[in-house]
Design a protein around this motif. Structure first.
Motif, PDB file in Angstrom:
ATOM      1  N   TYR A  41       0.832  -1.203   0.000  1.00  0.00           N
ATOM      2  CA  TYR A  41       0.000   0.000   0.000  1.00  0.00           C
ATOM      3  C   TYR A  41       0.868   1.255   0.000  1.00  0.00           C
ATOM      4  O   TYR A  41       1.793   1.394   0.807  1.00  0.00           O
ATOM      5  CB  TYR A  41      -0.911   0.008   1.228  1.00  0.00           C
ATOM      6  CG  TYR A  41      -1.641   1.321   1.442  1.00  0.00           C
ATOM      7  CD1 TYR A  41      -2.786   1.626   0.717  1.00  0.00           C
ATOM      8  CD2 TYR A  41      -1.172   2.258   2.366  1.00  0.00           C
ATOM      9  CE1 TYR A  41      -3.453   2.834   0.907  1.00  0.00           C
ATOM     10  CE2 TYR A  41      -1.830   3.458   2.565  1.00  0.00           C
ATOM     11  CZ  TYR A  41      -2.972   3.744   1.827  1.00  0.00           C
ATOM     12  OH  TYR A  41      -3.623   4.942   2.009  1.00  0.00           O
ATOM     13  N   ALA A  88       0.275   5.726  -0.798  1.00  0.00           N
ATOM     14  CA  ALA A  88      -0.686   6.789  -1.088  1.00  0.00           C
ATOM     15  C   ALA A  88       0.061   8.094  -1.283  1.00  0.00           C
ATOM     16  O   ALA A  88       1.151   8.298  -0.737  1.00  0.00           O
ATOM     17  CB  ALA A  88      -1.701   6.926   0.042  1.00  0.00           C
ATOM     18  N   HIS A 131      -4.823   6.337  -3.573  1.00  0.00           N
ATOM     19  CA  HIS A 131      -4.348   5.166  -2.840  1.00  0.00           C
ATOM     20  C   HIS A 131      -4.088   4.059  -3.854  1.00  0.00           C
ATOM     21  O   HIS A 131      -4.877   3.872  -4.792  1.00  0.00           O
ATOM     22  CB  HIS A 131      -5.400   4.670  -1.848  1.00  0.00           C
ATOM     23  CG  HIS A 131      -5.942   5.735  -0.939  1.00  0.00           C
ATOM     24  ND1 HIS A 131      -5.613   5.824   0.395  1.00  0.00           N
ATOM     25  CD2 HIS A 131      -6.808   6.765  -1.182  1.00  0.00           C
ATOM     26  CE1 HIS A 131      -6.245   6.856   0.941  1.00  0.00           C
ATOM     27  NE2 HIS A 131      -6.982   7.441  -0.001  1.00  0.00           N
ATOM     28  N   GLY A 151      -5.020   3.524   4.766  1.00  0.00           N
ATOM     29  CA  GLY A 151      -5.510   4.892   4.695  1.00  0.00           C
ATOM     30  C   GLY A 151      -5.754   5.463   6.081  1.00  0.00           C
ATOM     31  O   GLY A 151      -5.156   5.036   7.076  1.00  0.00           O
TER      32      GLY A 151
END
Length: 394
Positions: free
Chosen positions: A48, A50, A110, A182
């Protein structure tokens, strides 16, 4: 270029990995899952990341992110994080499928990223020597989503706690199902008089934002970015405004795909002894369901199949294609990331040279109109094909 006789049947077999994975297989998943040609990623293996979308190469589906601040020096002294979308990489905007060109510059996004697939190590060039300490190896994205899509698709929304327009601050708390990645805790964001505030189908004022409203928003750059401060660039105050935004983007997406055709890749080919053959292909995921439904409903008329690059660019696809007759249509449940789960076998009287396992293709429904794409979207020479294989960093 037409390819002539080899053997009898070529299957466009849209294969995908389906069903649950055993614990042994899951245990073998390394921290860096290396993607193999012609195979989709295992579930839950991406890294992940972002950040703010700062530059894009929409034709080749590449770009650069200003990663979320971590309190370190990357924000002040480091480069953007340059990335390429995988051929089956999926993009969402305002809750609907999208193309990279649809996402406005400055949008906070994201994504889930992988190290370069085998054979794609040079797509994103290495950083200069003085920037090597900031190099991140995960630079091929399987998904990219704005805040609106990312949180809504995971069941998380936001409730307004308070807003102070004079100080330019809005306090919100997450509600619903919490997203794993997030922001999933109460947060204070910057907000300005240039923030787009939607209610129904109308732009309204900051004064229309009130405590206890359940909202979705998109974020953008704030002067405190280094310390994970963000500005609300756009906010949707009610269901009507969110549905309108989603439907508008969905219609834009459907129009785009009907003109450029649905992407997929070839899994296997069997040549006939006297020309033609049978091809098996997999349609990529992340498209609006209506597009798959139109293909399925008209399968007896055959599909046009054009050869594409890993960037999904084609040559002159309305001419450089062959029509295949559908032998079989299969749908698998729980496909892996990037796959639609749709498998198709097609029989051709002639095969293009690019009909080879692992090659990307674009698939046309018989009822979609032929449209000639702009010159810059098409590949026209071998030299251009070679240049487009590597991202030209600014």
């Amino acid at each position: 270029m037409t390819r002539f006789p080899r053997r009898l049947t070529v299957f466009l077999f849209l294969t995908c990995v389906t069903g649950p994975f055993g614990s042994l297989l899951q245990a073998q998943v390394a921290a860096d899952h290396v993607l193999q040609p012609g195979k989709f990623p295992l579930p839950n293996t991406g890294t992940y990341l972002a950040g703010e979308l700062v530059i894009v190469d929409p034709v080749n589906r590449r770009g650069g992110l200003r990663l979320d601040g971590d309190g370190g020096e990357r924000y002040h002294a480091g480069p953007l994080h340059y990335f390429a979308m995988l051929p089956y990489g999926m993009i969402w905007l305002n809750g609907a499928p999208a193309e990279l060109r649809d996402v406005p510059i400055g949008t906070h996004v994201h994504g889930y990223f992988y190290v370069p697939p085998v054979g794609e190590e040079s797509t994103i060039p290495p950083l200069p020597k003085d920037m090597e300490q900031f190099q991140l190896k995960h630079n091929h994205a399987v998904s990219l989503e704005d805040d609106f899509s990312f949180y809504q698709r995971r069941g998380q929304s936001w409730q307004v706690v308070s807003i102070d327009a004079n100080k330019g601050k809005i306090n919100v708390a997450p509600s619903g199902q919490m997203a794993k990645d997030g922001i999933n805790t109460p947060y204070t964001f910057d907000i300005e008089d240039v923030t787009k505030v939607w209610k129904g189908r109308t732009l309204v004022d900051l004064a229309d934002i009130a405590p206890e409203q359940v909202v979705q928003f998109n974020l953008g750059w704030s002067p405190g970015w280094r310390d994970k401060e963000f500005k609300v660039s756009e906010i949707w105050l009610d269901d009507d405004s969110r549905k309108f935004a989603t439907d508008l983007q969905r219609r834009r997406h459907v129009k785009y795909q009907k003109q450029r055709w649905l992407p997929g890749w070839i899994d296997s080919v069997e040549d006939n002894d006297f020309g033609g053959g049978t091809v098996t292909l997999t349609l990529f995921g992340g498209m609006d369901p209506s597009l798959y439904a139109e293909l399925k409903a008209t399968q007896e008329k055959g599909f046009g199949v054009a050869v594409a690059e890993k960037s999904l660019r084609t040559w002159f696809h309305r001419s450089d294609k062959k029509i295949g007759q559908v032998i079989e249509w299969k749908e698998a449940e729980n496909p892996p990331p990037g796959s639609s789960g749709i498998q198709v076998r097609l029989k051709f009287t002639e095969l293009l040279d690019g009909y080879r396992p692992g090659r990307a293709v674009r698939v046309k429904c018989h009822d979609w109109l032929f449209v000639t794409m702009p010159s810059e979207e098409r590949l026209k020479t071998i030299e251009e094909q070679k240049r487009s294989a590597v991202f030209s960093l600014p």
